[in-house]
Enzyme design. Structure first.
Site, mmCIF file in Angstrom:
data_model
loop_
_atom_site.group_PDB
_atom_site.id
_atom_site.type_symbol
_atom_site.label_atom_id
_atom_site.label_comp_id
_atom_site.label_asym_id
_atom_site.label_seq_id
_atom_site.Cartn_x
_atom_site.Cartn_y
_atom_site.Cartn_z
ATOM 1 N N ASP A 1 -3.410 3.023 -5.028
ATOM 2 C CA ASP A 1 -3.419 1.578 -5.240
ATOM 3 C C ASP A 1 -4.882 1.141 -5.257
ATOM 4 O O ASP A 1 -5.551 1.147 -4.229
ATOM 5 C CB ASP A 1 -2.657 0.887 -4.098
ATOM 6 C CG ASP A 1 -2.761 -0.637 -4.160
ATOM 7 O OD1 ASP A 1 -3.399 -1.172 -5.089
ATOM 8 O OD2 ASP A 1 -2.194 -1.295 -3.252
ATOM 9 N N LYS B 1 -8.095 -9.530 -8.983
ATOM 10 C CA LYS B 1 -9.287 -9.461 -8.133
ATOM 11 C C LYS B 1 -10.520 -9.130 -8.973
ATOM 12 O O LYS B 1 -11.444 -9.921 -9.074
ATOM 13 C CB LYS B 1 -9.079 -8.442 -7.026
ATOM 14 C CG LYS B 1 -7.988 -8.900 -6.053
ATOM 15 C CD LYS B 1 -7.227 -7.755 -5.477
ATOM 16 C CE LYS B 1 -5.880 -8.084 -4.889
ATOM 17 N NZ LYS B 1 -5.783 -9.199 -3.977
ATOM 18 N N TRP C 1 -1.687 -2.868 3.208
ATOM 19 C CA TRP C 1 -1.096 -2.613 1.886
ATOM 20 C C TRP C 1 -0.487 -1.232 1.780
ATOM 21 O O TRP C 1 0.579 -1.068 1.183
ATOM 22 C CB TRP C 1 -2.105 -2.904 0.780
ATOM 23 C CG TRP C 1 -2.402 -4.370 0.742
ATOM 24 C CD1 TRP C 1 -3.568 -4.983 1.105
ATOM 25 C CD2 TRP C 1 -1.483 -5.427 0.412
ATOM 26 N NE1 TRP C 1 -3.433 -6.342 1.007
ATOM 27 C CE2 TRP C 1 -2.171 -6.639 0.579
ATOM 28 C CE3 TRP C 1 -0.154 -5.460 -0.003
ATOM 29 C CZ2 TRP C 1 -1.576 -7.886 0.339
ATOM 30 C CZ3 TRP C 1 0.449 -6.692 -0.246
ATOM 31 C CH2 TRP C 1 -0.263 -7.885 -0.069
HETATM 32 N N1 PMP Z 1 -2.335 -3.894 -3.010
HETATM 33 C C1 PMP Z 1 -3.496 -4.439 -2.608
HETATM 34 C C2 PMP Z 1 -4.623 -3.542 -2.228
HETATM 35 C C3 PMP Z 1 -3.625 -5.821 -2.554
HETATM 36 O O1 PMP Z 1 -4.761 -6.380 -2.142
HETATM 37 C C4 PMP Z 1 -2.532 -6.640 -2.931
HETATM 38 C C5 PMP Z 1 -2.600 -8.151 -2.942
HETATM 39 N N2 PMP Z 1 -3.583 -8.753 -2.263
HETATM 40 C C6 PMP Z 1 -1.336 -6.026 -3.313
HETATM 41 C C7 PMP Z 1 -1.292 -4.650 -3.365
HETATM 42 C C8 PMP Z 1 -0.140 -6.816 -3.689
HETATM 43 O O2 PMP Z 1 -0.330 -7.404 -4.906
HETATM 44 P P1 PMP Z 1 0.648 -8.531 -5.463
HETATM 45 O O3 PMP Z 1 0.460 -9.738 -4.635
HETATM 46 O O4 PMP Z 1 0.185 -8.664 -6.875
HETATM 47 O O5 PMP Z 1 2.039 -7.992 -5.366
#
Ligand code: PMP
Length: 367
Positions: free
Chosen positions: A174, A198, A105
């Site tokens: 994030d 989550k 990520w």
């Molecule tokens: N950051 C993290 C730490 C994630 O786990 C995720 C999705 N699993 C995202 C960003 C991306 O999120 P989205 O699918 O809502 O764009």
């Protein structure tokens, strides 16, 4: 009546049962309105109460200082990968940003930021996402506009148990997959964002908490819906927000509050994750978690079965057996394989005990 399925999914993930029941009760008519939140104008006084209540719960649960704005935006965590540089990389003239890349990520976020400025990865590149490089090995750029990191890497199960020291440079995090899983000192951050799906609700809404003095310096090419100042000035109502997702988040925050707040979540999350890590550690290598002890995630526990790099046939057997016991979504992310148990706030100690019992049984049978 209790659901038989235990959801260990990485997100969207399990919601507290009481939240689902309340949403069901209110689905056809919210309060005395005679309409569903799904049908409600985002400009109505009823929705205004919902969004304001959600915000004040968040402020209370995280002790958010008054000089921070809270926004409820669309575009998910991935939308924020672009919104962060579009809004903040111009804070200083050089358009530079520092990134810590400790998993999928943060790697995606860094790649996106490269479209808008210079990105400096502050540590030697990792050949596997199983550790956080020691801060003594970081080279931070004092003229960076901000330092970015992902507090919990959902795919790899790598979590920071400390807040990076940036020497005064704006810190951005994030927290999508560990938001409200423990207390956090918001005042150390310039910006925190987190997708709801989550720990705090369902997909569709992403929370952004940003220090006020950072607003108003977006690049001119920043799309207006991603412009933090525009959204903050209009109380997240510049355009139609994800009303129902905000409502669900409000219910989840209420549930967190009624269950002891972020400190209680932290205690439970430690307890639950230890139950699984302890079995892994005591299994003589039958279960193997590749992540270094100090940064093992309390939210996402990844492990292989049979041998270090995983015995895929045995792992399939494990997943099939789990399914028979009503435990779903334990398959590791397709990029890493193996097993991943996600233990977000709504996953109970009893849910975790069911998994632990199955892991002990499976070990006995196959080691
Ligand atoms: N950051 C993290 C730490 C994630 O786990 C995720 C999705 N699993 C995202 C960003 C991306 O999120 P989205 O699918 O809502 O764009």
């Amino acid at each position: 009546d209790q659901k038989q399925t235990i959801n260990f999914g990485a997100g969207p993930a399990k919601l507290p049962q009481t939240v689902l029941i309340q949403a069901q009760k209110e689905l056809l008519s919210y309060g005395s309105t005679g309409i569903s939140v799904l049908e409600m104008s985002h400009r109505s006084s009823d929705f205004n109460k919902i969004i304001n209540r959600t915000e004040s719960l968040l402020r209370e649960l995280l002790n958010i200082p008054d000089n921070y704005k809270v926004m409820f935006l669309q575009g998910g965590g991935s939308g924020q990968f672009s919104a962060v540089p579009l809004n903040l990389i111009g804070l200083k003239g050089d358009r530079c940003a520092d990134y810590l890349v400790t998993g999928t990520w943060s790697a995606k976020a860094a790649k996106e930021a490269e479209k808008y400025g210079k990105v400096n990865i502050v540590h030697p590149k990792l050949d596997s996402y199983t550790r956080i490089p020691d801060p003594s090995s970081w080279t931070l750029n004092p003229s960076a506009s901000y330092v970015y990191y992902c507090c919990n890497e959902t795919v790899h199960g790598v979590e920071y148990n400390f807040t990076p020291d940036t020497n005064g440079v704006v810190l951005v995090s994030d927290m999508s997959s560990n938001f409200l899983s423990r207390p956090v000192d918001v005042s150390k951050f310039g910006l925190i964002f987190a997708g709801a799906q989550k720990n705090v609700g369902c997909a569709g809404v992403t929370v952004v908490i940003v220090r006020e003095d950072l607003l108003g310096q977006a690049l001119k090419e920043c799309p207006i819906v991603l412009d933090y100042k525009v959204q903050a000035d209009s109380n997240s109502l510049y355009n139609t927000p994800p009303c129902f997702s905000i409502y669900i988040m409000g219910l989840v925050l209420e549930w967190i509050k009624n269950n002891g707040g972020s400190a209680a979540m932290e205690r439970l999350n430690k307890q639950k994750s230890s139950m699984i890590y302890d079995i892994i550690s005591a299994s003589n290598g039958f279960y193997a978690c590749p992540v270094e002890d100090a940064c093992r995630s309390r939210m996402n526990v990844p492990f292989r079965i049979g041998k270090k790099e995983g015995d895929e046939a045995l792992e399939k057997l494990f997943l099939d057996g789990a399914l028979k016991r009503g435990m779903i979504s334990l398959k590791g992310h397709r990029s890493v394989g193996g097993i991943r148990a996600s233990l977000y706030n709504a996953v109970t100690v009893e849910d975790t005990e069911a998994l632990a019992a199955y892991m002990r049984e499976f070990l006995k049978e196959h080691q």
